[in-house]
Write an enzyme that holds these catalytic residues in place. Structure first.
Site, PDB file in Angstrom:
ATOM      1  N   HIS A 137      -7.205  -7.110   0.467  1.00  0.00           N
ATOM      2  CA  HIS A 137      -8.009  -6.331   1.419  1.00  0.00           C
ATOM      3  C   HIS A 137      -9.327  -7.042   1.697  1.00  0.00           C
ATOM      4  O   HIS A 137      -9.906  -7.676   0.806  1.00  0.00           O
ATOM      5  CB  HIS A 137      -8.262  -4.910   0.888  1.00  0.00           C
ATOM      6  N   CYS A 168     -13.186  -7.417  -0.427  1.00  0.00           N
ATOM      7  CA  CYS A 168     -12.765  -7.288  -1.822  1.00  0.00           C
ATOM      8  C   CYS A 168     -13.863  -7.853  -2.722  1.00  0.00           C
ATOM      9  O   CYS A 168     -14.227  -9.028  -2.611  1.00  0.00           O
ATOM     10  CB  CYS A 168     -11.459  -8.059  -2.032  1.00  0.00           C
ATOM     11  N   ARG A 221     -10.663   2.225  -2.643  1.00  0.00           N
ATOM     12  CA  ARG A 221     -10.466   2.528  -1.219  1.00  0.00           C
ATOM     13  C   ARG A 221      -9.088   2.128  -0.714  1.00  0.00           C
ATOM     14  O   ARG A 221      -8.692   2.498   0.383  1.00  0.00           O
ATOM     15  CB  ARG A 221     -11.534   1.793  -0.384  1.00  0.00           C
ATOM     16  N   ASP A 226      -9.199  -1.637  -6.184  1.00  0.00           N
ATOM     17  CA  ASP A 226     -10.256  -1.036  -5.367  1.00  0.00           C
ATOM     18  C   ASP A 226      -9.898   0.409  -4.983  1.00  0.00           C
ATOM     19  O   ASP A 226      -8.807   0.666  -4.468  1.00  0.00           O
ATOM     20  CB  ASP A 226     -10.454  -1.894  -4.100  1.00  0.00           C
ATOM     21  N   CYS A 274      -4.906  -4.459  -4.956  1.00  0.00           N
ATOM     22  CA  CYS A 274      -6.178  -4.456  -5.665  1.00  0.00           C
ATOM     23  C   CYS A 274      -6.457  -3.063  -6.242  1.00  0.00           C
ATOM     24  O   CYS A 274      -6.034  -2.053  -5.689  1.00  0.00           O
ATOM     25  CB  CYS A 274      -7.308  -4.868  -4.719  1.00  0.00           C
TER      26      CYS A 274
HETATM   27 CO    CO Z   1     -10.440  -5.784  -4.107  1.00  0.00          CO
END
Ligand code: CO
Length: 208
Positions: free
Chosen positions: A97, A100, A45, A43, A41
């Site tokens: 994750h 998400c 993090r 993302d 992803c």
């Molecule tokens: Co995500």
């Protein structure tokens, strides 16, 4: 963080690498030979290299919202083709994750414009596993399970590609489904039964 800081960090990183190995960048420039293709992803993090503890050159990385592999995504298909048929990676990892936001958005009824067609791929995963997901009472647990099932279905999408089918036949390439738990930092292997999934889907999707 300002932009100046980033360029300062870069200088420091170069100095640290050269302190350990004077030829570090000379060697890095010779080429890449990664054993892993990581699909994750976008993302901020979930940083592929940092959570796996690997170095530049170790992993070929592709990230998008909610680690999706739609069969019409030219970018995803190109990444898989290059990683599998040219770089000859030994493993393909799809890493989702928990928490998400892409998966969460697909669980809600909302018109999100250009994001609609992308998120619809996750809604399709929900529909495929509706019985199991609707039987989970806790919304948080259902959300986490959808993250896992989405990883599983994206592994299936990876297996649908001719490059992966050929690499499985010729050199037994492996496909793994993982989830990163943002809450604990833990990387979880979903232990997806690759051979079973392959047996189930190849009747329909075999093209090699
Ligand atoms: Co995500």
């Amino acid at each position: 963080m300002d932009i100046e800081q980033i360029f300062g960090n870069n200088q420091q990183w170069i100095a640290e690498k050269l302190l350990i190995d004077k030829a570090y960048f000379k060697n890095l420039s010779k080429g890449q030979n990664p054993e892993f293709l990581y699909i994750g992803c976008s993302d901020s993090r979930v940083t592929a290299e940092e959570l796996m503890g690997v170095q530049p050159g170790d992993v070929f990385v592709y990230r998008n919202i909610a680690n999706m592999i739609p069969n019409t995504d030219l970018s995803a298909m190109s990444v898989i083709n290059y990683a599998v048929s040219h770089l000859k990676v030994k493993h393909i990892v799809v890493c989702g994750h928990y928490y998400c936001s892409g998966v969460k958005a697909a669980m809600h009824s909302a018109n999100l414009g250009i994001l609609n067609p992308w998120l619809r791929n996750i809604r399709d995963v929900y529909r495929l596993h509706k019985l199991e997901l609707n039987s989970i009472k806790s919304i948080e647990k259902r959300y986490k399970r959808l993250v896992e099932l989405n990883v599983q279905e994206q592994c299936v999408n990876v297996i649908k590609t001719p490059d992966v089918q050929k690499a499985y036949r010729d050199r037994k390439i492996k496909v793994h489904g993982w989830v990163f738990d943002v809450h604990s930092g833990k990387l979880i292997d979903l232990k997806i039964d690759f051979d079973k999934i392959l047996g189930d889907i190849m009747e329909i999707y075999r093209i090699i």
